[in-house]
Design a protein around this motif. Structure first.
Motif, PDB file in Angstrom:
ATOM      1  N   ASN A  22       0.814  -1.216   0.000  1.00  0.00           N
ATOM      2  CA  ASN A  22       0.000   0.000   0.000  1.00  0.00           C
ATOM      3  C   ASN A  22       0.845   1.262   0.000  1.00  0.00           C
ATOM      4  OD1 ASN A  22      -2.390  -1.358  -0.083  1.00  0.00           O
ATOM      5  ND2 ASN A  22      -2.711  -1.325   2.121  1.00  0.00           N
ATOM      6  N   SER A  65       2.230   1.776  -3.466  1.00  0.00           N
ATOM      7  CA  SER A  65       1.143   2.151  -4.377  1.00  0.00           C
ATOM      8  C   SER A  65       0.751   3.610  -4.186  1.00  0.00           C
ATOM      9  CB  SER A  65      -0.080   1.265  -4.147  1.00  0.00           C
ATOM     10  OG  SER A  65       0.216  -0.067  -4.431  1.00  0.00           O
ATOM     11  N   ARG A  66       0.647   4.032  -2.929  1.00  0.00           N
ATOM     12  CA  ARG A  66       0.273   5.411  -2.634  1.00  0.00           C
ATOM     13  C   ARG A  66       1.344   6.374  -3.139  1.00  0.00           C
ATOM     14  NH1 ARG A  66       1.011   9.180   1.444  1.00  0.00           N
ATOM     15  NH2 ARG A  66      -0.763  10.543   1.765  1.00  0.00           N
ATOM     16  N   ALA A 113      -9.385   8.972  -7.467  1.00  0.00           N
ATOM     17  CA  ALA A 113      -8.559   8.323  -6.438  1.00  0.00           C
ATOM     18  C   ALA A 113      -9.184   8.518  -5.061  1.00  0.00           C
ATOM     19  CB  ALA A 113      -7.138   8.872  -6.473  1.00  0.00           C
ATOM     20  N   GLY A 114      -9.734   9.695  -4.809  1.00  0.00           N
ATOM     21  CA  GLY A 114     -10.401   9.961  -3.534  1.00  0.00           C
ATOM     22  C   GLY A 114     -11.624   9.084  -3.351  1.00  0.00           C
ATOM     23  N   ALA A 118     -10.404   5.568  -2.570  1.00  0.00           N
ATOM     24  CA  ALA A 118      -9.933   5.465  -1.186  1.00  0.00           C
ATOM     25  C   ALA A 118     -11.114   5.413  -0.215  1.00  0.00           C
ATOM     26  CB  ALA A 118      -9.016   6.635  -0.855  1.00  0.00           C
ATOM     27  N   SER A 119     -12.135   6.238  -0.449  1.00  0.00           N
ATOM     28  CA  SER A 119     -13.324   6.218   0.413  1.00  0.00           C
ATOM     29  C   SER A 119     -14.026   4.875   0.352  1.00  0.00           C
ATOM     30  CB  SER A 119     -14.302   7.323  -0.005  1.00  0.00           C
ATOM     31  OG  SER A 119     -13.733   8.582   0.191  1.00  0.00           O
ATOM     32  N   MET A 143     -12.646   1.989  -0.330  1.00  0.00           N
ATOM     33  CA  MET A 143     -11.812   1.003   0.359  1.00  0.00           C
ATOM     34  C   MET A 143     -11.983   1.113   1.878  1.00  0.00           C
ATOM     35  SD  MET A 143      -8.418   1.271  -2.025  1.00  0.00           S
ATOM     36  CE  MET A 143      -7.408   0.236  -1.017  1.00  0.00           C
ATOM     37  N   VAL A 144     -12.071   2.338   2.389  1.00  0.00           N
ATOM     38  CA  VAL A 144     -12.268   2.542   3.828  1.00  0.00           C
ATOM     39  C   VAL A 144     -13.600   1.956   4.268  1.00  0.00           C
ATOM     40  CG1 VAL A 144     -12.678   4.304   5.600  1.00  0.00           C
ATOM     41  CG2 VAL A 144     -10.740   4.531   4.033  1.00  0.00           C
TER      42      VAL A 144
END
Length: 63
Positions: free
Chosen positions: A3, A6-7, A32-33, A36-37, A39-40
């Motif tokens: 991770n 990747s980030r 991307a945002g 990420a949301s 995934m969270v």
């Protein structure tokens, strides 16, 4: 690739894209945002089982 790598790759790519095409960079940043949301939220619903898929490296953390 983990991770962190990747980030870092994503941030480097967005930085380069910002210089070449700011509009596309903004769209990619938004995408991307959203990813990420998502995934969270998935991690909240289905947290990983400790030790199930992660090989622990005792040298990573030093207390």
């Amino acid at each position: 690739m983990n991770n962190r790598e990747s980030r870092k790759m994503l941030l480097t790519t967005l930085d380069q894209l910002a210089r070449l095409d700011p509009q596309t960079k903004e769209k990619c940043s938004q995408d991307a945002g959203q990813l990420a949301s998502y995934m969270v939220e998935r991690l909240k619903d289905q947290p990983p089982v400790a030790g199930a898929t992660i090989r622990r490296n005792p040298n990573l953390f030093h207390l």
